[in-house]
Write a protein that holds these residues in place. Structure first.
Motif, PDB file in Angstrom:
ATOM      1  N   MET A   1     -28.210  -5.191  73.832  1.00  0.00           N
ATOM      2  CA  MET A   1     -29.218  -6.167  74.245  1.00  0.00           C
ATOM      3  C   MET A   1     -28.986  -6.669  75.666  1.00  0.00           C
ATOM      4  O   MET A   1     -29.906  -7.176  76.299  1.00  0.00           O
ATOM      5  CB  MET A   1     -29.285  -7.331  73.251  1.00  0.00           C
TER       6      MET A   1
ATOM      7  N   ILE B   1     -30.930  -4.161  78.118  1.00  0.00           N
ATOM      8  CA  ILE B   1     -32.390  -4.088  78.212  1.00  0.00           C
ATOM      9  C   ILE B   1     -32.950  -5.477  78.461  1.00  0.00           C
ATOM     10  O   ILE B   1     -32.374  -6.479  78.072  1.00  0.00           O
ATOM     11  CB  ILE B   1     -33.028  -3.452  76.946  1.00  0.00           C
TER      12      ILE B   1
ATOM     13  N   ASN C   1     -46.049   5.638  66.398  1.00  0.00           N
ATOM     14  CA  ASN C   1     -46.731   4.388  66.715  1.00  0.00           C
ATOM     15  C   ASN C   1     -46.784   4.237  68.244  1.00  0.00           C
ATOM     16  O   ASN C   1     -46.028   3.483  68.835  1.00  0.00           O
ATOM     17  CB  ASN C   1     -45.939   3.241  66.068  1.00  0.00           C
TER      18      ASN C   1
ATOM     19  N   GLN D   1     -44.692   5.441  72.977  1.00  0.00           N
ATOM     20  CA  GLN D   1     -43.444   4.697  73.164  1.00  0.00           C
ATOM     21  C   GLN D   1     -42.490   4.968  72.010  1.00  0.00           C
ATOM     22  O   GLN D   1     -41.292   5.124  72.217  1.00  0.00           O
ATOM     23  CB  GLN D   1     -43.756   3.197  73.266  1.00  0.00           C
ATOM     24  N   GLN D   2     -43.020   5.040  70.779  1.00  0.00           N
ATOM     25  CA  GLN D   2     -42.145   5.326  69.646  1.00  0.00           C
ATOM     26  C   GLN D   2     -41.589   6.754  69.721  1.00  0.00           C
ATOM     27  O   GLN D   2     -40.453   6.989  69.307  1.00  0.00           O
ATOM     28  CB  GLN D   2     -42.858   5.116  68.309  1.00  0.00           C
TER      29      GLN D   2
ATOM     30  N   ASP E   1     -38.670   6.335  71.970  1.00  0.00           N
ATOM     31  CA  ASP E   1     -37.579   5.630  71.291  1.00  0.00           C
ATOM     32  C   ASP E   1     -36.894   6.546  70.278  1.00  0.00           C
ATOM     33  O   ASP E   1     -35.656   6.617  70.224  1.00  0.00           O
ATOM     34  CB  ASP E   1     -38.118   4.383  70.587  1.00  0.00           C
TER      35      ASP E   1
ATOM     36  N   THR F   1     -36.505   1.725  79.490  1.00  0.00           N
ATOM     37  CA  THR F   1     -36.165   0.708  78.486  1.00  0.00           C
ATOM     38  C   THR F   1     -35.819   1.347  77.148  1.00  0.00           C
ATOM     39  O   THR F   1     -34.858   0.959  76.488  1.00  0.00           O
ATOM     40  CB  THR F   1     -37.349  -0.256  78.270  1.00  0.00           C
ATOM     41  N   ALA F   2     -36.644   2.321  76.742  1.00  0.00           N
ATOM     42  CA  ALA F   2     -36.422   2.956  75.438  1.00  0.00           C
ATOM     43  C   ALA F   2     -35.059   3.641  75.392  1.00  0.00           C
ATOM     44  O   ALA F   2     -34.280   3.438  74.462  1.00  0.00           O
ATOM     45  CB  ALA F   2     -37.530   3.977  75.149  1.00  0.00           C
TER      46      ALA F   2
ATOM     47  N   ARG G   1     -52.674   2.600  68.252  1.00  0.00           N
ATOM     48  CA  ARG G   1     -51.237   2.982  68.267  1.00  0.00           C
ATOM     49  C   ARG G   1     -51.001   4.297  67.543  1.00  0.00           C
ATOM     50  O   ARG G   1     -50.052   4.406  66.741  1.00  0.00           O
ATOM     51  CB  ARG G   1     -50.338   1.894  67.648  1.00  0.00           C
TER      52      ARG G   1
ATOM     53  N   ILE H   1     -38.253  -8.333  73.192  1.00  0.00           N
ATOM     54  CA  ILE H   1     -37.688  -7.384  74.156  1.00  0.00           C
ATOM     55  C   ILE H   1     -37.322  -6.071  73.452  1.00  0.00           C
ATOM     56  O   ILE H   1     -37.614  -4.982  73.940  1.00  0.00           O
ATOM     57  CB  ILE H   1     -36.446  -8.006  74.839  1.00  0.00           C
ATOM     58  N   ALA H   2     -36.719  -6.190  72.264  1.00  0.00           N
ATOM     59  CA  ALA H   2     -36.333  -4.989  71.520  1.00  0.00           C
ATOM     60  C   ALA H   2     -37.567  -4.187  71.109  1.00  0.00           C
ATOM     61  O   ALA H   2     -37.575  -2.949  71.187  1.00  0.00           O
ATOM     62  CB  ALA H   2     -35.514  -5.377  70.295  1.00  0.00           C
ATOM     63  N   LYS H   3     -38.608  -4.868  70.671  1.00  0.00           N
ATOM     64  CA  LYS H   3     -39.808  -4.147  70.225  1.00  0.00           C
ATOM     65  C   LYS H   3     -40.540  -3.492  71.402  1.00  0.00           C
ATOM     66  O   LYS H   3     -41.112  -2.414  71.253  1.00  0.00           O
ATOM     67  CB  LYS H   3     -40.744  -5.082  69.452  1.00  0.00           C
ATOM     68  N   GLN H   4     -40.531  -4.135  72.572  1.00  0.00           N
ATOM     69  CA  GLN H   4     -41.155  -3.516  73.753  1.00  0.00           C
ATOM     70  C   GLN H   4     -40.646  -2.104  73.968  1.00  0.00           C
ATOM     71  O   GLN H   4     -41.415  -1.181  74.225  1.00  0.00           O
ATOM     72  CB  GLN H   4     -40.877  -4.350  75.010  1.00  0.00           C
ATOM     73  N   GLY H   5     -39.344  -1.932  73.867  1.00  0.00           N
ATOM     74  CA  GLY H   5     -38.766  -0.610  74.081  1.00  0.00           C
ATOM     75  C   GLY H   5     -39.008   0.341  72.927  1.00  0.00           C
ATOM     76  O   GLY H   5     -38.928   1.557  73.087  1.00  0.00           O
ATOM     77  N   THR H   6     -39.299  -0.214  71.756  1.00  0.00           N
ATOM     78  CA  THR H   6     -39.409   0.607  70.554  1.00  0.00           C
ATOM     79  C   THR H   6     -40.820   1.166  70.370  1.00  0.00           C
ATOM     80  O   THR H   6     -41.001   2.354  70.111  1.00  0.00           O
ATOM     81  CB  THR H   6     -39.001  -0.228  69.319  1.00  0.00           C
ATOM     82  N   ASP H   7     -41.826   0.316  70.457  1.00  0.00           N
ATOM     83  CA  ASP H   7     -43.208   0.803  70.294  1.00  0.00           C
ATOM     84  C   ASP H   7     -44.267  -0.100  70.913  1.00  0.00           C
ATOM     85  O   ASP H   7     -45.448  -0.017  70.532  1.00  0.00           O
ATOM     86  CB  ASP H   7     -43.524   1.083  68.820  1.00  0.00           C
ATOM     87  N   LEU H   8     -43.872  -0.969  71.827  1.00  0.00           N
ATOM     88  CA  LEU H   8     -44.772  -1.871  72.565  1.00  0.00           C
ATOM     89  C   LEU H   8     -45.429  -2.956  71.715  1.00  0.00           C
ATOM     90  O   LEU H   8     -45.348  -4.129  72.028  1.00  0.00           O
ATOM     91  CB  LEU H   8     -45.882  -1.109  73.310  1.00  0.00           C
TER      92      LEU H   8
END
Lengths: 395, 395
Positions: free
Chosen positions: A9, A12, A99, A102-103, A106, A131-132, A244, B260-267
């Motif tokens: 954490m 990012i 999704n 971006q997914q 990730d 970021t991912a 998405r 912040i974590a979700k932004q990198g995961t799938d927006l």
């Protein structure tokens, strides 16, 4: 809050673009910051009709859980489309829905990256990919690029030099942020290097369908005989981002691993959205729809490039995107585009400072401009204002 | 395929349940294996109407990108609901929407877990939570439970003994897989221990609204004064799982980290789904809807427990769930429920062997039965068949 967070954490942070976007939500701001499609292209009436059809015919199924890989008819359509457009040889088992793209990024990180691994990318590269991947504790090595893609010699030297390279991340079509497109030779060369060095390639392709001129080029994947290339694609830019629904495509054994990774992450994508898009593709003419989007964006791109020529200082370099959503500007090196942004925000116009797209720093004199989301009138006015600010900053 | 995968991929494997579910897709199979809601409860006609309303009133917005935290009116409704039902004191900034509860679990792992960290959980615990957390390289310590939740003495001894405990994962209401519910004292005690040892609690609550009898209990979160408890909730069981709209709730600073974590995961989550659920909550009576679901599941639970009493051997122990979707059966220790399953599949009836719910092994004599997704007629017939198989396996 005394909860101890994981080390990742601290690697990012909040997306700079999404923070700027919040500022630019005011309706009086002309924003070239986001990567938003033009909402006037959304086929709302078709979607209304399609939604009723899907709920009428198979409501219980559309609202229930489904498989992790996703709705088979939609995966079949995607495989066929990729085979026609990108020279791949896929069937539905080569595709898993995600999704958003971006997914797909990730999950690529989840599949490939251990802490300390290296990922090679274009310099500059897509901010949200940084970021991912960074969440998995990787290092980035940026490979220099020109208007035709990565410099292949530099790529090969890097592949020879480092042990822990796990993947090469590229956006060969209308790259984000530069708008540049890889030529055929470099695509072939990349596939060949991936195979020689046994390194995965992540070929991210959110904009490929949005070509305004020139011929479609075969994907890097089409030159990959051994399954090293992972492709992504999305309905966000040719249909609607709100759904998405995107996908990852590749070797079947690898897609099986993606399914396992996605099971732990979020089980599956929205079932109704998957079935609505499949029904839309069955009942409506997506090619005509995409042509309409291309037409609008082509005009906006032309307006933006013309305005840059007209209102920006003459010695400023900018890209000539043949498609996609973005143009890229390089200011004289003594100018910091973050300071330009601060002044532009006072003039109610916004963009993304380019430094955000360089994972290892640099690029302070660059900026990214989106041309898909503003009217031609606003593009002219916004570029004019940015031009004034840049002129004032020149030495 | 010669691509070298990350180490974490050898820690996780395909979900046993989802693999069994594939077998049980045949319409002649009576399946107690999944955790699927009864599709006949889905408010299809309301959803048809709501969809047209949302697309009519705000189609461009509903199909466009939105913020990572999610649609504010929906987050506000969730905060109010939790405050009324669970004794929390939340506003919309305490809530982030997730792509199913599964994503809330995955992101909790992303936020909290470094490789080698320890997570404490009930024994047995939710299978897909194990998969989610294991991807971050953690170890599990299972805390013994009885019908009223974790044994608090055992929990405290464990907290005293180990250094690297990062979180305590619990499902206090109608637990998956056992169906058991924590009593008030243990909820208070858990919150108090979390605070004393400064350890995060993940309070997973997908079934809390589905109480068939007895009084609603305050959440663990309601006893947490210092922000150690992270809550999850979902629309999957009270509305439709196909939408994939759930949430994570907690301390605002912590929710900011989740964003912040979700932004990198799938927006972000599906925009249209968020707005449709918000509109449904505004225009329709969700309490009446939930009451209808409760009524159906209460009958099915009764039918299942009655059938177990009638058709299973008398010395077999099974749980008495006051709500939720699952009942839990303990066979004599010399019986392996996987072998029972193999025989049951020949009789066209399925369940999940309990071993899958023990992260460190064991539980071979247990099994989980879902009662929400089959008609009462099928429940009677299916339990009868399983009963026959168990009788035949008795020594």
């Amino acid at each position: 809050m005394n909860i101890k967070l994981a080390k990742r954490m601290s690697n990012i942070k909040a997306s700079e673009i999404r923070e700027i976007l919040k500022i630019t939500e005011r309706p009086d701001v002309i924003s070239f910051a986001g990567g938003l499609p033009a909402p006037e292209t959304f086929p709302i009436d078709d979607i209304k009709r399609i939604n009723q059809l899907v709920l009428q015919e198979s409501g219980s199924r559309a609202l229930q859980y489904t498989t992790t890989e996703g709705y088979a008819p939609l995966r079949k359509w995607i495989a066929n489309r990729m085979n026609c457009r990108l020279g791949t040889q896929f069937d539905e088992d080569n595709i898993m829905l995600t999704n958003g793209s971006q997914q797909a990024l990730d999950l690529s990180g989840k599949l490939l990256l251990d802490e300390g691994d290296i990922i090679l990318c274009e310099s500059p590269t897509y901010l949200a990919a940084i970021t991912a991947f960074r969440a998995y504790g990787c290092q980035f090595i940026e490979i220099p690029t020109d208007d035709n893609g990565m410099l292949i010699d530099e790529l090969e030297i890097t592949l020879q030099t480092y042990d822990r390279i796990k993947a090469i991340y590229v956006i060969p079509d209308f790259q984000n942020p530069t708008g540049n497109t890889w030529n055929l030779e470099r695509r072939q060369a990349l596939a060949s290097l991936a195979s020689r060095y046994q390194i995965a390639v992540i070929e991210d392709n959110p904009y490929g369908e949005l070509r305004f001129e020139g011929a479609f080029l075969p994907s890097v994947k089409s030159f990959d005989k051994e399954g090293y290339v992972i492709c992504t694609g999305t309905f966000s830019k040719i249909f609607c981002p709100g759904y998405r629904i995107a996908w990852v495509a590749g070797d079947k054994e690898l897609i099986r691993q993606f399914v396992i990774a996605k099971q732990g992450t979020d089980l599956q994508c929205n079932t109704l959205a998957q079935m609505e898009i499949a029904k839309y593709l069955e009942c409506c003419d997506i090619d005509a729809h995409i042509e309409k989007i291309r037409e609008i964006y082509r005009h906006r791109r032309n307006t933006m490039l013309d305005s840059i020529k007209r209102y920006f200082p003459t010695n400023i370099r900018f890209s000539q995107p043949e498609g996609g959503l973005f143009a890229w500007v390089e200011l004289p090196t003594y100018i910091d585009s973050r300071q330009i942004l601060t002044m532009c925000l006072k003039e109610n116009v916004a963009f993304v400072p380019g430094a955000a797209f360089f994972p290892n720093g640099g690029g302070h004199n660059t900026l990214r401009l989106n041309f898909s989301n503003m009217s031609e009138e606003n593009i002219i006015e916004g570029i004019k204002r940015i031009g004034h600010v840049i002129h004032a900053a020149l030495k």
